[in-house]
Design a protein around this motif. Structure first.
Motif, PDB file in Angstrom:
ATOM      1  N   TYR A  77      33.952   7.675  56.123  1.00  0.00           N
ATOM      2  CA  TYR A  77      34.364   8.962  56.698  1.00  0.00           C
ATOM      3  C   TYR A  77      33.375   9.416  57.771  1.00  0.00           C
ATOM      4  O   TYR A  77      33.750   9.892  58.840  1.00  0.00           O
ATOM      5  CB  TYR A  77      34.497  10.042  55.618  1.00  0.00           C
ATOM      6  CG  TYR A  77      35.702   9.891  54.722  1.00  0.00           C
ATOM      7  CD1 TYR A  77      36.952   9.539  55.227  1.00  0.00           C
ATOM      8  CD2 TYR A  77      35.596  10.116  53.352  1.00  0.00           C
ATOM      9  CE1 TYR A  77      38.054   9.391  54.397  1.00  0.00           C
ATOM     10  CE2 TYR A  77      36.686   9.972  52.512  1.00  0.00           C
ATOM     11  CZ  TYR A  77      37.914   9.611  53.040  1.00  0.00           C
ATOM     12  OH  TYR A  77      39.005   9.474  52.230  1.00  0.00           O
ATOM     13  N   GLN A  78      32.096   9.267  57.461  1.00  0.00           N
ATOM     14  CA  GLN A  78      31.057   9.681  58.407  1.00  0.00           C
ATOM     15  C   GLN A  78      31.146   8.856  59.693  1.00  0.00           C
ATOM     16  O   GLN A  78      31.071   9.394  60.788  1.00  0.00           O
ATOM     17  CB  GLN A  78      29.666   9.527  57.775  1.00  0.00           C
ATOM     18  CG  GLN A  78      28.554  10.053  58.671  1.00  0.00           C
ATOM     19  CD  GLN A  78      27.187   9.978  57.982  1.00  0.00           C
ATOM     20  OE1 GLN A  78      27.075   9.604  56.807  1.00  0.00           O
ATOM     21  NE2 GLN A  78      26.167  10.334  58.733  1.00  0.00           N
ATOM     22  N   GLN A  79      31.313   7.544  59.551  1.00  0.00           N
ATOM     23  CA  GLN A  79      31.430   6.686  60.741  1.00  0.00           C
ATOM     24  C   GLN A  79      32.679   7.046  61.546  1.00  0.00           C
ATOM     25  O   GLN A  79      32.642   7.112  62.786  1.00  0.00           O
ATOM     26  CB  GLN A  79      31.467   5.210  60.319  1.00  0.00           C
ATOM     27  CG  GLN A  79      30.120   4.691  59.847  1.00  0.00           C
ATOM     28  CD  GLN A  79      30.225   3.326  59.170  1.00  0.00           C
ATOM     29  OE1 GLN A  79      31.319   2.824  58.932  1.00  0.00           O
ATOM     30  NE2 GLN A  79      29.067   2.736  58.865  1.00  0.00           N
ATOM     31  N   ALA A  80      33.774   7.316  60.839  1.00  0.00           N
ATOM     32  CA  ALA A  80      35.013   7.707  61.524  1.00  0.00           C
ATOM     33  C   ALA A  80      34.812   9.037  62.261  1.00  0.00           C
ATOM     34  O   ALA A  80      35.240   9.211  63.402  1.00  0.00           O
ATOM     35  CB  ALA A  80      36.158   7.811  60.525  1.00  0.00           C
ATOM     36  N   ALA A  81      34.124   9.965  61.586  1.00  0.00           N
ATOM     37  CA  ALA A  81      33.855  11.272  62.212  1.00  0.00           C
ATOM     38  C   ALA A  81      32.959  11.106  63.439  1.00  0.00           C
ATOM     39  O   ALA A  81      33.179  11.735  64.477  1.00  0.00           O
ATOM     40  CB  ALA A  81      33.217  12.223  61.196  1.00  0.00           C
ATOM     41  N   ASN A 134      32.155  10.983  69.239  1.00  0.00           N
ATOM     42  CA  ASN A 134      31.802  10.253  70.458  1.00  0.00           C
ATOM     43  C   ASN A 134      32.978  10.212  71.430  1.00  0.00           C
ATOM     44  O   ASN A 134      32.808  10.392  72.628  1.00  0.00           O
ATOM     45  CB  ASN A 134      31.333   8.835  70.125  1.00  0.00           C
ATOM     46  CG  ASN A 134      29.956   8.823  69.472  1.00  0.00           C
ATOM     47  OD1 ASN A 134      29.174   9.759  69.658  1.00  0.00           O
ATOM     48  ND2 ASN A 134      29.665   7.794  68.700  1.00  0.00           N
ATOM     49  N   ARG A 135      34.177   9.968  70.858  1.00  0.00           N
ATOM     50  CA  ARG A 135      35.371   9.930  71.710  1.00  0.00           C
ATOM     51  C   ARG A 135      35.600  11.293  72.374  1.00  0.00           C
ATOM     52  O   ARG A 135      35.846  11.374  73.579  1.00  0.00           O
ATOM     53  CB  ARG A 135      36.596   9.541  70.862  1.00  0.00           C
ATOM     54  CG  ARG A 135      37.863   9.294  71.677  1.00  0.00           C
ATOM     55  CD  ARG A 135      39.079   9.068  70.789  1.00  0.00           C
ATOM     56  NE  ARG A 135      39.489  10.263  70.076  1.00  0.00           N
ATOM     57  CZ  ARG A 135      40.133  11.290  70.649  1.00  0.00           C
ATOM     58  NH1 ARG A 135      40.418  11.269  71.923  1.00  0.00           N
ATOM     59  NH2 ARG A 135      40.487  12.336  69.933  1.00  0.00           N
ATOM     60  N   LEU A 136      35.470  12.353  71.595  1.00  0.00           N
ATOM     61  CA  LEU A 136      35.657  13.710  72.130  1.00  0.00           C
ATOM     62  C   LEU A 136      34.583  14.049  73.175  1.00  0.00           C
ATOM     63  O   LEU A 136      34.863  14.678  74.189  1.00  0.00           O
ATOM     64  CB  LEU A 136      35.641  14.749  70.996  1.00  0.00           C
ATOM     65  CG  LEU A 136      36.849  14.728  70.061  1.00  0.00           C
ATOM     66  CD1 LEU A 136      36.637  15.658  68.880  1.00  0.00           C
ATOM     67  CD2 LEU A 136      38.114  15.112  70.826  1.00  0.00           C
ATOM     68  N   ARG A 137      33.344  13.599  72.887  1.00  0.00           N
ATOM     69  CA  ARG A 137      32.244  13.841  73.835  1.00  0.00           C
ATOM     70  C   ARG A 137      32.514  13.148  75.172  1.00  0.00           C
ATOM     71  O   ARG A 137      32.353  13.720  76.234  1.00  0.00           O
ATOM     72  CB  ARG A 137      30.927  13.363  73.210  1.00  0.00           C
ATOM     73  CG  ARG A 137      29.705  14.039  73.777  1.00  0.00           C
ATOM     74  CD  ARG A 137      28.435  13.691  73.007  1.00  0.00           C
ATOM     75  NE  ARG A 137      28.370  14.333  71.709  1.00  0.00           N
ATOM     76  CZ  ARG A 137      28.226  13.696  70.548  1.00  0.00           C
ATOM     77  NH1 ARG A 137      28.139  12.375  70.511  1.00  0.00           N
ATOM     78  NH2 ARG A 137      28.170  14.362  69.422  1.00  0.00           N
ATOM     79  N   ASP A 144      34.706  17.342  82.245  1.00  0.00           N
ATOM     80  CA  ASP A 144      33.715  18.057  83.056  1.00  0.00           C
ATOM     81  C   ASP A 144      33.634  17.470  84.462  1.00  0.00           C
ATOM     82  O   ASP A 144      33.582  18.207  85.457  1.00  0.00           O
ATOM     83  CB  ASP A 144      32.328  17.993  82.401  1.00  0.00           C
ATOM     84  CG  ASP A 144      32.238  18.865  81.149  1.00  0.00           C
ATOM     85  OD1 ASP A 144      33.169  19.673  80.929  1.00  0.00           O
ATOM     86  OD2 ASP A 144      31.247  18.727  80.409  1.00  0.00           O
ATOM     87  N   GLN A 145      33.641  16.143  84.549  1.00  0.00           N
ATOM     88  CA  GLN A 145      33.589  15.486  85.861  1.00  0.00           C
ATOM     89  C   GLN A 145      34.841  15.815  86.674  1.00  0.00           C
ATOM     90  O   GLN A 145      34.760  16.085  87.865  1.00  0.00           O
ATOM     91  CB  GLN A 145      33.453  13.963  85.700  1.00  0.00           C
ATOM     92  CG  GLN A 145      32.089  13.529  85.190  1.00  0.00           C
ATOM     93  CD  GLN A 145      32.070  12.056  84.773  1.00  0.00           C
ATOM     94  OE1 GLN A 145      33.079  11.377  84.816  1.00  0.00           O
ATOM     95  NE2 GLN A 145      30.896  11.584  84.365  1.00  0.00           N
ATOM     96  N   GLN A 146      36.003  15.813  85.984  1.00  0.00           N
ATOM     97  CA  GLN A 146      37.245  16.151  86.677  1.00  0.00           C
ATOM     98  C   GLN A 146      37.215  17.598  87.170  1.00  0.00           C
ATOM     99  O   GLN A 146      37.642  17.893  88.281  1.00  0.00           O
ATOM    100  CB  GLN A 146      38.451  15.926  85.755  1.00  0.00           C
ATOM    101  CG  GLN A 146      38.741  14.452  85.510  1.00  0.00           C
ATOM    102  CD  GLN A 146      39.770  14.237  84.412  1.00  0.00           C
ATOM    103  OE1 GLN A 146      40.001  15.113  83.583  1.00  0.00           O
ATOM    104  NE2 GLN A 146      40.378  13.062  84.400  1.00  0.00           N
ATOM    105  N   ILE A 147      36.687  18.492  86.330  1.00  0.00           N
ATOM    106  CA  ILE A 147      36.587  19.903  86.712  1.00  0.00           C
ATOM    107  C   ILE A 147      35.647  20.055  87.910  1.00  0.00           C
ATOM    108  O   ILE A 147      35.947  20.776  88.867  1.00  0.00           O
ATOM    109  CB  ILE A 147      36.128  20.771  85.517  1.00  0.00           C
ATOM    110  CG1 ILE A 147      37.265  20.875  84.489  1.00  0.00           C
ATOM    111  CG2 ILE A 147      35.698  22.159  85.974  1.00  0.00           C
ATOM    112  CD1 ILE A 147      36.876  21.507  83.176  1.00  0.00           C
TER     113      ILE A 147
END
Length: 199
Positions: free
Chosen positions: A24-28, A33-36, A43-46
């Motif tokens: 669960y921790q690795q999945a989280a 990381n994916r969300l980051r 942010d770059q697009q903005i």
């Protein structure tokens, strides 16, 4: 009959729980990381979008400025003649004249003058009532900002390529000359019985 639970069974349960917790921790962490990364891309697009908007604003500002200069250059050559035809014998014409009073600086788009009379002209590509209101305030400050004209007769005029419907009536009511396009040139659109205000 069920088997009794041994210490090994309890440890096995703990190991299984710990394994699940790690998964669960690795999945989280992967999701974080994916969300980051997604956030970084956003942010770059903005930032790119903001840069594009700034560039567009700069280009539009430059275009508006050039359009304003075009209108000024259309009116300037005709300005002295227009007012001479109205009995105001002005002969000297200047573009973008700046003066200073206790409230700051003011700029007159076109100034036409002789030794005793001066006409201040506000030029807009699109003339609106709010432009006329601002210009009336400028005319009230004019003689303090340009003390060499303190004893001269001051007239005001507004000009535009596109003129809002209510501007004609409002400008004339306030005693301003109204300059507008006519064919290849410009005219003073006020009627024959118009009495200009003298500041």
């Amino acid at each position: 009959m069920s088997q009794p639970i041994t210490l090994d069974d309890i440890f096995a349960l703990f190991r299984e729980s710990e394994q699940q917790r790690k998964e669960y921790q690795q999945a989280a962490e992967r999701e974080m990381n994916r969300l980051r990364e997604q956030s970084d891309r956003t942010d770059q697009q903005i930032e790119k979008l903001i840069a594009q908007v700034a560039q567009t604003n700069k280009q539009v500002g430059g275009l508006t400025s050039r359009w304003g200069e075009f209108v000024e250059n259309l009116i300037k050559p005709a300005a002295a003649r227009l007012f001479q035809e109205k009995g105001i014998e002005v002969h000297l014409t200047a573009l973008r004249v700046t003066g200073q009073d206790d409230q700051g600086s003011i700029e007159i788009d076109i100034l036409v003058e002789n030794t005793t009379e001066v006409v201040a002209i506000e030029v807009k590509s699109h003339l609106e009532v709010r432009d006329v209101k601002r210009f009336l305030q400028t005319l009230e400050r004019f003689k303090k900002a340009f003390p060499k004209h303190k004893n001269d007769k001051l007239y005001g005029a507004v000009a535009g390529i596109k003129i809002d419907e209510r501007v004609n009536e409002y400008a004339i009511q306030e005693g301003l000359f109204l300059i507008q396009p006519a064919g290849d040139s410009v005219i003073i659109a006020n009627g024959k019985d118009f009495k200009p205000k003298i500041w």
